[in-house]
Design a protein around this motif. Structure first.
Motif, PDB file in Angstrom:
ATOM      1  N   TYR A 154       0.987  -1.355  -0.190  1.00 49.80           N
ATOM      2  CA  TYR A 154      -0.165  -0.068   0.235  1.00 49.80           C
ATOM      3  C   TYR A 154       0.405   1.366  -0.210  1.00 49.80           C
ATOM      4  O   TYR A 154       0.813   2.045  -0.872  1.00 49.80           O
ATOM      5  CB  TYR A 154      -0.909   0.159   0.886  1.00 49.80           C
ATOM      6  CG  TYR A 154      -1.828   1.307   1.315  1.00 49.80           C
ATOM      7  CD1 TYR A 154      -2.468   1.555   0.431  1.00 49.80           C
ATOM      8  CD2 TYR A 154      -1.596   1.696   2.240  1.00 49.80           C
ATOM      9  CE1 TYR A 154      -3.417   2.795   0.411  1.00 49.80           C
ATOM     10  CE2 TYR A 154      -2.288   3.118   2.628  1.00 49.80           C
ATOM     11  CZ  TYR A 154      -3.170   3.153   1.476  1.00 49.80           C
ATOM     12  OH  TYR A 154      -3.856   4.119   2.093  1.00 49.80           O
ATOM     13  N   PHE A 155       1.679   1.231   0.993  1.00 47.46           N
ATOM     14  CA  PHE A 155       2.115   2.834   1.156  1.00 47.46           C
ATOM     15  C   PHE A 155       3.606   2.859  -0.233  1.00 47.46           C
ATOM     16  O   PHE A 155       3.609   3.908  -0.345  1.00 47.46           O
ATOM     17  CB  PHE A 155       2.965   2.908   2.317  1.00 47.46           C
ATOM     18  CG  PHE A 155       2.048   2.423   3.897  1.00 47.46           C
ATOM     19  CD1 PHE A 155       1.888   4.353   3.505  1.00 47.46           C
ATOM     20  CD2 PHE A 155       1.689   1.983   4.180  1.00 47.46           C
ATOM     21  CE1 PHE A 155       0.630   3.717   4.351  1.00 47.46           C
ATOM     22  CE2 PHE A 155       0.926   1.917   5.570  1.00 47.46           C
ATOM     23  CZ  PHE A 155      -0.108   2.841   5.726  1.00 47.46           C
ATOM     24  N   SER A 156       4.028   1.241  -0.201  1.00 46.76           N
ATOM     25  CA  SER A 156       5.335   1.774  -1.085  1.00 46.76           C
ATOM     26  C   SER A 156       4.633   2.165  -2.862  1.00 46.76           C
ATOM     27  O   SER A 156       5.203   2.832  -3.760  1.00 46.76           O
ATOM     28  CB  SER A 156       6.147   0.596  -1.314  1.00 46.76           C
ATOM     29  OG  SER A 156       5.430  -0.496  -1.763  1.00 46.76           O
ATOM     30  N   SER A 157       3.737   1.766  -3.542  1.00 43.91           N
ATOM     31  CA  SER A 157       2.768   2.069  -3.634  1.00 43.91           C
ATOM     32  C   SER A 157       2.063   3.388  -4.386  1.00 43.91           C
ATOM     33  O   SER A 157       2.378   3.573  -5.435  1.00 43.91           O
ATOM     34  CB  SER A 157       1.281   0.742  -4.123  1.00 43.91           C
ATOM     35  OG  SER A 157       2.041  -0.300  -4.624  1.00 43.91           O
ATOM     36  N   ILE A 158       1.547   4.032  -3.355  1.00 47.76           N
ATOM     37  CA  ILE A 158       1.542   5.464  -3.344  1.00 47.76           C
ATOM     38  C   ILE A 158       2.885   6.689  -3.747  1.00 47.76           C
ATOM     39  O   ILE A 158       2.664   6.638  -4.265  1.00 47.76           O
ATOM     40  CB  ILE A 158       0.936   5.988  -2.286  1.00 47.76           C
ATOM     41  CG1 ILE A 158      -0.386   5.133  -1.421  1.00 47.76           C
ATOM     42  CG2 ILE A 158       0.649   7.061  -1.827  1.00 47.76           C
ATOM     43  CD1 ILE A 158      -1.093   5.259  -0.202  1.00 47.76           C
ATOM     44  N   LEU A 159       3.574   5.749  -2.911  1.00 44.72           N
ATOM     45  CA  LEU A 159       5.245   6.635  -2.739  1.00 44.72           C
ATOM     46  C   LEU A 159       5.369   6.076  -4.333  1.00 44.72           C
ATOM     47  O   LEU A 159       6.260   7.378  -5.197  1.00 44.72           O
ATOM     48  CB  LEU A 159       5.950   6.088  -1.814  1.00 44.72           C
ATOM     49  CG  LEU A 159       7.560   7.213  -2.345  1.00 44.72           C
ATOM     50  CD1 LEU A 159       7.870   7.696  -2.034  1.00 44.72           C
ATOM     51  CD2 LEU A 159       8.682   6.093  -1.768  1.00 44.72           C
ATOM     52  N   ALA A 160       6.127   5.041  -5.398  1.00 45.41           N
ATOM     53  CA  ALA A 160       6.597   4.882  -6.515  1.00 45.41           C
ATOM     54  C   ALA A 160       5.836   5.980  -7.383  1.00 45.41           C
ATOM     55  O   ALA A 160       5.709   6.342  -7.966  1.00 45.41           O
ATOM     56  CB  ALA A 160       6.519   3.516  -6.446  1.00 45.41           C
ATOM     57  N   GLY A 162      -8.494   3.543  -2.912  1.00 46.52           N
ATOM     58  CA  GLY A 162      -9.255   1.925  -2.121  1.00 46.52           C
ATOM     59  C   GLY A 162      -8.951   1.129  -1.533  1.00 46.52           C
ATOM     60  O   GLY A 162      -9.578   0.524  -0.873  1.00 46.52           O
ATOM     61  N   MET A 163      -7.067   1.177  -0.965  1.00 44.93           N
ATOM     62  CA  MET A 163      -6.777   0.607  -0.560  1.00 44.93           C
ATOM     63  C   MET A 163      -6.987   0.913   0.875  1.00 44.93           C
ATOM     64  O   MET A 163      -6.697  -0.031   2.028  1.00 44.93           O
ATOM     65  CB  MET A 163      -4.985  -0.095  -1.195  1.00 44.93           C
ATOM     66  CG  MET A 163      -5.137  -1.334  -2.374  1.00 44.93           C
ATOM     67  SD  MET A 163      -3.573  -1.208  -2.350  1.00 44.93           S
ATOM     68  CE  MET A 163      -3.496  -2.787  -1.342  1.00 44.93           C
TER      69      MET A 163
END
Length: 283
Positions: free
Chosen positions: A223-229, A246-247
């Protein structure tokens, strides 16, 4: 042993994902394939080591087998996701579906399920089975927890050219290139998958404990790494926002629950520490 192996695989997976934005072309495609395989091994291996062969077999049957079946139907008919085609960059195909695609379903299905179990009172095995209301809530959280991941995944993979939609309308604002039907299809299949997992896996899949910490870590890292990436490295700000929203339905309550549990353990530890004679406990 289960935790040690799972944490090790998770560390390798995290390293591979950190390297992803630093690569391009065939190297990035190869890293994508390797990451999915690692994720599959992590989730299936954890299910096997922590719950036994019945749970691992159920997970593979429902997520890997079911994932391949629904993707093959989707490529052939356009139902339920919409009409799309895969490029040849993700490795060998069967029935038009790259073999790693159903592995990705499995990779995230297991941590999404465990996250939902933890959030719906699955941390006490002595508490018996879930009530009807809790069961519905668990399926809903697990379904959204898995399906919302595609708000990150699909825009990213389309941007890389790994698959292409023949008709990408209507689309969510900012997510051109991916039709709304795709996300609805994910929701449909995810609810079927999560509804089937518990009956096939048995009661061992209805509770969580500390052995599942690596899977919880995997879900929150995703979740958090996808937001950052997406926001910083992949130039996909819209999918960063949509995916974050969503997540968050599953990820944010999960993070809050873990923080509260951690504080509770710290408080209990302090309460049980003996005071040394002559030491002012009020200082």
């Amino acid at each position: 042993m289960t935790r040690r192996i799972s944490w090790t695989l998770l560390a390798v997976l995290v390293l591979a994902q950190i390297c992803y934005p630093l690569t391009t072309g065939a190297t990035r495609a190869g890293l994508t394939v390797a990451t999915v395989v690692l994720g599959w091994l992590l989730s299936v291996g954890h299910a096997l080591l922590s719950r036994g062969p019945r749970v691992a077999t159920a997970l593979v049957a429902v997520a890997t087998g079911g994932g391949f079946a629904i993707e093959a139907i989707g490529v052939a008919t356009g139902v339920p996701f919409g009409s799309y085609d895969y490029s040849g960059e993700l490795g060998p195909k069967l029935a038009g579906v790259p073999l790693i695609i159903p592995l990705a379903w499995t990779w995230m299905a297991w941590p999404a399920w465990l996250a939902a179990v933890r959030l719906t009172g699955g941390g006490t095995p002595a508490g018996g089975g879930a009530s009807a209301g809790r069961w519905v809530g668990r399926i809903a959280l697990a379904t959204v927890g898995l399906a919302a991941w595609d708000l990150f995944l699909d825009p990213q993979m389309v941007a890389e050219g790994y698959w292409l939609w023949r008709d990408a309308t209507p689309a969510l604002p900012g997510l051109a290139g991916v039709p709304v039907s795709n996300y609805l299809g994910w929701l449909l299949f995810a609810v079927l998958m999560m509804s089937a997992l518990r009956p096939l896996a048995g009661p061992a899949a209805e509770h969580t404990d500390r052995r599942d910490d690596p899977m919880v870590g995997l879900y929150l890292w995703t979740y958090f790494s996808s937001i950052l990436a997406h926001a910083v490295f992949l130039d996909l700000p819209a999918s960063a926002l949509w995916g974050a929203a969503g997540m968050s339905v599953t990820a944010v309550p999960l993070a809050v629950t873990l923080l509260r549990a951690r504080r509770g353990r710290d408080t209990r530890r302090e309460d049980h520490q003996p005071h040394r004679p002559g030491v002012d406990a009020t200082r």
